[in-house]
Design a protein around this motif. Structure first.
Motif, PDB file in Angstrom:
ATOM      1  N   TRP A 705      -9.162   6.580   1.547  1.00  0.00           N
ATOM      2  CA  TRP A 705      -8.786   5.799   0.365  1.00  0.00           C
ATOM      3  C   TRP A 705      -9.055   4.318   0.635  1.00  0.00           C
ATOM      4  N   THR A 706      -9.653   3.657  -0.336  1.00  0.00           N
ATOM      5  CA  THR A 706      -9.800   2.201  -0.308  1.00  0.00           C
ATOM      6  C   THR A 706      -8.738   1.614  -1.226  1.00  0.00           C
ATOM      7  N   ILE A 707      -7.878   0.752  -0.665  1.00  0.00           N
ATOM      8  CA  ILE A 707      -6.694   0.271  -1.377  1.00  0.00           C
ATOM      9  C   ILE A 707      -6.712  -1.250  -1.439  1.00  0.00           C
ATOM     10  N   GLN A 708      -6.512  -1.801  -2.624  1.00  0.00           N
ATOM     11  CA  GLN A 708      -6.465  -3.248  -2.814  1.00  0.00           C
ATOM     12  C   GLN A 708      -5.110  -3.792  -2.353  1.00  0.00           C
ATOM     13  N   CYS A 709      -5.142  -4.911  -1.635  1.00  0.00           N
ATOM     14  CA  CYS A 709      -3.923  -5.548  -1.134  1.00  0.00           C
ATOM     15  C   CYS A 709      -3.509  -6.663  -2.099  1.00  0.00           C
ATOM     16  N   VAL A 710      -2.290  -6.569  -2.622  1.00  0.00           N
ATOM     17  CA  VAL A 710      -1.833  -7.510  -3.646  1.00  0.00           C
ATOM     18  C   VAL A 710      -0.493  -8.105  -3.228  1.00  0.00           C
ATOM     19  N   PRO A 711      -0.096  -9.241  -3.833  1.00  0.00           N
ATOM     20  CA  PRO A 711       1.201  -9.843  -3.502  1.00  0.00           C
ATOM     21  C   PRO A 711       2.354  -8.907  -3.855  1.00  0.00           C
ATOM     22  N   ARG A 712       3.449  -9.065  -3.147  1.00  0.00           N
ATOM     23  CA  ARG A 712       4.636  -8.253  -3.414  1.00  0.00           C
ATOM     24  C   ARG A 712       5.045  -8.379  -4.875  1.00  0.00           C
ATOM     25  N   GLY A 713       5.337  -7.261  -5.497  1.00  0.00           N
ATOM     26  CA  GLY A 713       5.748  -7.246  -6.890  1.00  0.00           C
ATOM     27  C   GLY A 713       4.625  -6.876  -7.836  1.00  0.00           C
ATOM     28  N   GLN A 714       3.368  -7.040  -7.415  1.00  0.00           N
ATOM     29  CA  GLN A 714       2.239  -6.670  -8.264  1.00  0.00           C
ATOM     30  C   GLN A 714       1.917  -5.193  -8.064  1.00  0.00           C
ATOM     31  N   THR A 715       1.641  -4.514  -9.147  1.00  0.00           N
ATOM     32  CA  THR A 715       1.257  -3.106  -9.091  1.00  0.00           C
ATOM     33  C   THR A 715      -0.072  -2.943  -9.801  1.00  0.00           C
ATOM     34  N   GLY A 716      -1.066  -2.388  -9.099  1.00  0.00           N
ATOM     35  CA  GLY A 716      -2.380  -2.201  -9.686  1.00  0.00           C
ATOM     36  C   GLY A 716      -3.199  -3.480  -9.645  1.00  0.00           C
ATOM     37  N   GLY A 717      -4.474  -3.322 -10.007  1.00  0.00           N
ATOM     38  CA  GLY A 717      -5.364  -4.472 -10.026  1.00  0.00           C
ATOM     39  C   GLY A 717      -6.023  -4.703  -8.680  1.00  0.00           C
ATOM     40  N   SER A 718      -6.910  -5.694  -8.653  1.00  0.00           N
ATOM     41  CA  SER A 718      -7.611  -6.016  -7.416  1.00  0.00           C
ATOM     42  C   SER A 718      -6.851  -7.100  -6.666  1.00  0.00           C
ATOM     43  N   GLY A 719      -7.151  -7.217  -5.373  1.00  0.00           N
ATOM     44  CA  GLY A 719      -6.451  -8.183  -4.553  1.00  0.00           C
ATOM     45  C   GLY A 719      -7.407  -9.034  -3.739  1.00  0.00           C
ATOM     46  N   GLU A 720      -6.837  -9.814  -2.837  1.00  0.00           N
ATOM     47  CA  GLU A 720      -7.639 -10.715  -2.029  1.00  0.00           C
ATOM     48  C   GLU A 720      -8.406  -9.986  -0.934  1.00  0.00           C
ATOM     49  N   THR A 721      -7.915  -8.841  -0.525  1.00  0.00           N
ATOM     50  CA  THR A 721      -8.572  -8.059   0.521  1.00  0.00           C
ATOM     51  C   THR A 721      -8.205  -6.596   0.305  1.00  0.00           C
ATOM     52  N   ARG A 722      -8.614  -5.730   1.206  1.00  0.00           N
ATOM     53  CA  ARG A 722      -8.342  -4.308   1.030  1.00  0.00           C
ATOM     54  C   ARG A 722      -8.306  -3.630   2.397  1.00  0.00           C
ATOM     55  N   VAL A 723      -7.720  -2.447   2.409  1.00  0.00           N
ATOM     56  CA  VAL A 723      -7.689  -1.636   3.622  1.00  0.00           C
ATOM     57  C   VAL A 723      -8.260  -0.261   3.281  1.00  0.00           C
ATOM     58  N   THR A 724      -8.700   0.446   4.315  1.00  0.00           N
ATOM     59  CA  THR A 724      -9.189   1.816   4.159  1.00  0.00           C
ATOM     60  C   THR A 724      -8.301   2.744   4.968  1.00  0.00           C
ATOM     61  N   GLN A 725      -7.712   3.692   4.280  1.00  0.00           N
ATOM     62  CA  GLN A 725      -6.845   4.674   4.936  1.00  0.00           C
ATOM     63  C   GLN A 725      -7.624   5.952   5.208  1.00  0.00           C
ATOM     64  N   ARG A 726      -7.359   6.527   6.370  1.00  0.00           N
ATOM     65  CA  ARG A 726      -7.820   7.878   6.675  1.00  0.00           C
ATOM     66  C   ARG A 726      -6.588   8.759   6.830  1.00  0.00           C
ATOM     67  N   ILE A 727      -6.569   9.888   6.120  1.00  0.00           N
ATOM     68  CA  ILE A 727      -5.380  10.750   6.089  1.00  0.00           C
ATOM     69  C   ILE A 727      -5.785  12.177   6.450  1.00  0.00           C
ATOM     70  N   TRP A 728      -5.071  12.765   7.422  1.00  0.00           N
ATOM     71  CA  TRP A 728      -5.181  14.190   7.733  1.00  0.00           C
ATOM     72  C   TRP A 728      -3.846  14.827   7.348  1.00  0.00           C
ATOM     73  N   PHE A 729      -3.890  15.868   6.521  1.00  0.00           N
ATOM     74  CA  PHE A 729      -2.648  16.490   6.038  1.00  0.00           C
ATOM     75  C   PHE A 729      -2.701  17.993   6.302  1.00  0.00           C
ATOM     76  N   LEU A 730      -1.788  18.480   7.155  1.00  0.00           N
ATOM     77  CA  LEU A 730      -1.646  19.912   7.399  1.00  0.00           C
ATOM     78  C   LEU A 730      -0.642  20.445   6.392  1.00  0.00           C
ATOM     79  N   ALA A 731      -1.144  20.953   5.269  1.00  0.00           N
ATOM     80  CA  ALA A 731      -0.273  21.280   4.138  1.00  0.00           C
ATOM     81  C   ALA A 731       0.712  22.388   4.469  1.00  0.00           C
TER      82      ALA A 731
END
Length: 756
Positions: A705-731
Motif C-alpha cells: 500500500w502507498t499511503i499519503q502522510c498528512v497532518p494530525r486531524g486530516q483524513t484523506g487527500g494527498s500529503g507532503e510525503t508518503r510511505v509504502t507498507q508491505r503486509i503479510w497476513f495469515l488469515a
C-alpha cells in the motif's frame, strides 16, 4: 482367479457399511492390531483392471497425500492389490452438509459462515499444495461434532494450472470449468460461494433440469446476491464473479474477506454464535451416526450420507457418478510399489493402542467464550478460555477446566468492584480476558491470558496477565515451583532468571540510575503473581508486570521470549522435554531454532531472529528492530518490522482489517519510515500489489500500500510525503506482519518462520 466386489483389506474388521456408489463402497472398519477406527473407500474390483478408473482412484489418494490440514480428512494409506484398490482414511464423527441442508432447508447466516470458513481453510491447504479440488459441494463438506467443518472427496482434484478433463457437479461449476479451462483456486472459490448461497437462501443459485441450460445460467445469468441477507451481498457477488480474475485469488484470501464481512455484519463473536446454532441443527443427525451407535470413538469420513442413518461416508461415485460430469480421465502420478501399497502418509499414521489412562485417548481442545456480569456489580465481562473435552472421567475434566477458567474469575474478582466505581461517563465498562494456547500436545497444555478493560481510563494502560500450564497426564495445573528445576523457585534462583531476562540490567530500557535494578524474587510468582511463564514449542515466554514490581507505569507489562537452550538449567527438565517432544511443528525444516537465534512469537507465528536483531514490545505489537540501529530501544529512525496476533485488540489498538492498509492504532500511525513523526498515515491509500506468499510453509496474503502522510486531524487527500507498507497476513491463524522500511532480511525471517 475370479475377482469379487466384496473383497476386504486384511488386518481390518468391518463395523458398518456407510455407502455405495457406481464405482465403489465405503465402510467403517477397525484396524485389528491397534483398535483404531478408520474409514475405507474401496474401488470395485471390476474397475481395478481399467486404467482410467484406477488412475483416477490413485489421483484422489495422491491429492489427499499432498494436503495436510485439520480441515481436510487425513489419508493414512493407499493400497493396491490384485483384487482392487482401497484408500484408508481418518474417521470423523459428523454428518455431511448435504444431510444438514436436507433436514434444515436453510441455515442462519452465522452458521453458514462458520461452515464456509472451516471448509475454505481446507481448500486453502489444498491450494497451498497446488491442488485444486474442482468438486466443492454440500456432500463433500463434513460437519463434525467437534465444531468444525472438513473438506472431503478429492476424486476430481488436479494440480493448479492443469487443463485436464471437465469435471464437477453442474449446480456449483464455475463458468471456466464448463469450458474445460485451466483449473485454478478461483474455480473452487466459485463453487464454495454457490454452496454458501444455498445454505442461506435455501436453494441453489441457479436451477434447471437440462445441463446445457444450467451451463448458460452459470456463464451468463446475473448473480442473485439479492436473495441472501444484505451483510453477505459482498462475498456472494465477489465469489461468484463470472471472470475468475475478479474473484478472490484463492481460498485463503476469501477467508480474510469472509471474516471481515462476518465481523461487520454479525459482530465479533459471529463464529461462536454460528457453531452454537449449527450444533442444534446437527445434534440429532450426529447422534444417529454409526460411530456413535457403535461406540467406536472417533468417526467416519467424507461425502454422501448412507441412507437412513445420517452417517457420513466417503464419496463412492468416482468420475462420472450421479450429477458429476467427466470428459476424459485423470492422469495417474503415483506408482505401485511391490504390487501392494502405493504410498502411505507416515506423518499421520493410525494411532497406536490407547494408553491405560482414558483421558489420553480422545482429548479435544476448543476455544470458548464466557460472558456475564461480575457478581455484586453492574460490570459486564467476556472471557475466552480453552475447554478440554473427550475424557469419560468427569472429575478429571472438572479439575482441568476449572484451572483453565480460573484466570477469568480471578481477574473479575480483583478488578470488577474497582471498575464499578469508575466515572460512568467513560463507560460502559467491560472486563475482557483473551486466551492464547502456546503449546498443546498429549502431555501438556500451556495457555497465556491477557486481561483488559474496555473504555479504560487511559488507552495506553496495560493490565494483568496470567498463565496456566496443565499436566494432562495427571489432570491438574502445575504450581509455580513445578515450572522450575528443584530449588530454583528461590530468591537466588530468581536472581539468575533476572539476569537471563535483562542481561544489560536496564529493566525499563534506560540506565539503572533512572530505575534501579531490581532482581525478581520467588514471591513475585507466588504471592499476588507479577511474573508468569508460558511454554511454547521452542521457547519459554515470560511476562512481567513492571508496574506491580514497583516501577513507573511507563515501564508497563513486558513480554520476553527465551529459547530453552538459554534457560534449560533453570526449568523443570521433564516439562521442557514434554512440551518440545510432544509437539509437531509445521512448516519448518527443523524443530528447534539454531543456537544463537531468539524466538519471537505472535499467536501461531514464531520468527527466529539472529542475535543482531532487537525485540521491543509496543502494546499488542512486537517490534523487531533490524541490526545497525544506534538505539534499538528508541527505534524511530531505524528499520523495523511489526508482528501482531490479530485476535488481540484494545480500544487503542484495534485489529487489522484485511483488504486495507495496516493501522493498528486508534490515533493513526506516524510516518516514521518517511522521517516524519509529525505526520499521520491518514491520507489517501492505494493498493499497489496483491498476491500470495509463503510464510513458514503456510500461505499468506501479501499486499503493498502507498499511503499519503498528512497532518494530525486530516483524513484523506494527498500529503507532503508518503510511505509504502508491505503486509503479510495469515488469515487462518490471524497473524499480521508489517514492514515500511524494505527491511533487509525480512523475507528470510518469514521463510524460516514456524507456523503452528
Amino acid at each position: 482367479m475370479e475377482l469379487t466386489d466384496e473383497w476386504r483389506l486384511p488386518g481390518f474388521t468391518e463395523l458398518e457399511q456407510l455407502g455405495t456408489g457406481t464405482f465403489g463402497r465405503v465402510v467403517l472398519a477397525r484396524q485389528d492390531n491397534t483398535g483404531h477406527v478408520v474409514a475405507i473407500k474401496y474401488l470395485f474390483s471390476r474397475f481395478a483392471a481399467e486404467p482410467a478408473y484406477l488412475a483416477a482412484f490413485r489421483q484422489e489418494a495422491l491429492a489427499l497425500h499432498r494436503v495436510a490440514s485439520p480441515h481436510v480428512v487425513k489419508l493414512y494409506e493407499f493400497f493396491e492389490t490384485q483384487q482392487g484398490a482401497a484408500i484408508v482414511m481418518e474417521a470423523i464423527n459428523g454428518v455431511s452438509l448435504r444431510a444438514v441442508l436436507q433436514a434444515q432447508g436453510a441455515l442462519e447466516p452465522e452458521a453458514a459462515l462458520a461452515v464456509l470458513k472451516g471448509s475454505l481453510l481446507g481448500l486453502a491447504a489444498a491450494h497451498s499444495a497446488n491442488v485444486v479440488h474442482r468438486d466443492y459441494k454440500p456432500a463433500n463438506v463434513l460437519v463434525a461434532d467437534t465444531g468444525e467443518s472438513k473438506l472431503v472427496d478429492f476424486g476430481t482434484a488436479v494440480l493448479a494450472g492443469e487443463r485436464g478433463p471437465s469435471v464437477g457437479t453442474p449446480a456449483y461449476m464455475a463458468p471456466e470449468q464448463w469450458a474445460g479451462g485451466v483449473a485454478s483456486p478461483a474455480t473452487d472459490v466459485y463453487a464454495a460461494t454457490c454452496v454458501f448461497f444455498q445454505c442461506v437462501a435455501g436453494h441453489r443459485p441457479y436451477e434447471a433440469e437440462q445441463t446445457e441450460v444450467l451451463r448458460t445460467l452459470h456463464e451468463h445469468a446475473p448473480i442473485p446476491f439479492g436473495e441472501v441477507p444484505q451483510p453477505v451481498h459482498e462475498i456472494v457477488a465477489a465469489g461468484m464473479a463470472k471472470d475468475p480474475s475478479k474473484r478472490p485469488v484463492d481460498a485463503l484470501t476469501f477467508v480474510g474477506e469472509l471474516e471481515r464481512v462476518a465481523r461487520a455484519g454479525y459482530g465479533e463473536d459471529w463464529e461462536r454464535k454460528g457453531w452454537s446454532r449449527l450444533a442444534k441443527a446437527t445434534g440429532v443427525l450426529v447422534a444417529a451416526t454409526p460411530l456413535v451407535l457403535l461406540g467406536a470413538g472417533t468417526a467416519a469420513a467424507p461425502g454422501v450420507a448412507a441412507a437412513g442413518t445420517g452417517a457420513v461416508a466417503a464419496s463412492t461415485g468416482g468420475i462420472a457418478a450421479g450429477l458429476k460430469i467427466a470428459i476424459g480421465v485423470v492422469a495417474a502420478t503415483a506408482a505401485v510399489v511391490g504390487g501392494v501399497v502405493v504410498f502411505s502418509d507416515a506423518s499421520t499414521p493410525p494411532p497406536q493402542p490407547p494408553p491405560t489412562t482414558q483421558q489420553a485417548v480422545a482429548l479435544k481442545v476448543a476455544m470458548k467464550t464466557r460472558t456475564g456480569t461480575v457478581p455484586g456489580t453492574n460490570i459486564a465481562y467476556s472471557g475466552d478460555y480453552p475447554e478440554v473435552t473427550g475424557s469419560p472421567d468427569q472429575a478429571w475434566l472438572k479439575r482441568v477446566n476449572d484451572a483453565l477458567t480460573a484466570p477469568i474469575d480471578a481477574w473479575n474478582g480483583k478488578t470488577g468492584p474497582g471498575a464499578a466505581q469508575l466515572e460512568p461517563e467513560r463507560g460502559p465498562y467491560k472486563l475482557l480476558t483473551k486466551a492464547d494456547v502456546r503449546s498443546q500436545n498429549d502431555r501438556y497444555l500451556s495457555v497465556r491470558y491477557t486481561h483488559d478493560l474496555e473504555n479504560k481510563p487511559h488507552p495506553t494502560w496495560s493490565y494483568g496477565r496470567a498463565t496456566v500450564t496443565v499436566d494432562l497426564k495427571e489432570g491438574r495445573a502445575l504450581t509455580p515451583a513445578e515450572l522450575f528445576a528443584p530449588g530454583v523457585l528461590s530468591d537466588d534462583g530468581m536472581r539468575k532468571l533476572t539476569e537471563r531476562i535483562w542481561p544489560d540490567k536496564e529493566q525499563c530500557g534506560v540506565p539503572t540510575s533512572t530505575f534501579p535494578y531490581r532482581p525478581l524474587r520467588s514471591a513475585d510468582l507466588t504471592d499476588e503473581p507479577k511474573v508468569w511463564l508460558a511454554f511454547a514449542p521452542t521457547a519459554v515466554e515470560i511476562t512481567v508486570n513492571m508496574t506491580d514490581l514497583g516501577f513507573t507505569t511507563a515501564c508497563g507489562v513486558q513480554d520476553h521470549t527465551l529459547p530453552y537452550d538459554k534457560v534449560a538449567d533453570l526449568l523443570n527438565p521433564a516439562l521442557v522435554d514434554g512440551v518440545t517432544s510432544g509437539t509437531t511443528v509445521k512448516g519448518t525444516p527443523s524443530a528447534p531454532p539454531a543456537q544463537g537465534l531468539t524466538d519471537v512469537s505472535a499467536g501461531a507465528l514464531t520468527l527466529h531472529l539472529p542475535k543482531d536483531w532487537t525485540v521491543v514490545s509496543q502494546g499488542l505489537e512486537k517490534v523487531l528492530v533490524a541490526p545497525g540501529c544506534p538505539d534499538p530501544k528508541k527505534y524511530f529512525n531505524c528499520k523495523y518490522v511489526l508482528i501482531t496476533d490479530n485476535t488481540q485488540q484494545s480500544a487503542e489498538q484495534p485489529p487489522y482489517r484485511p483488504g486495507g492498509f495496516y493501522r493498528r492504532s486508534a490515533g493513526g500511525r506516524a510516518c516514521n519510515a518517511a522521517g516524519r513523526k509529525d505526520l499521520r498515515q491518514e491520507g489517501d491509500a492505494e493498493r499497489t500489489a496483491s498476491t500470495t506468499e509463503t510464510v513458514g510453509g503456510a500461505k499468506a496474503t501479501y499486499e503493498e500500500w502507498t499511503i499519503q502522510c498528512v497532518p494530525r486531524g486530516q483524513t484523506g487527500g494527498s500529503g507532503e510525503t508518503r510511505v509504502t507498507q508491505r503486509i503479510w497476513f495469515l488469515a487462518d491463524r490471524q497473524v499480521v506482519v508489517m514492514d515500511e522500511w524494505r527491511t533487509p532480511g525480512v523475507e528470510d525471517l518469514l521463510r524460516t518462520a514456524t507456523v503452528s
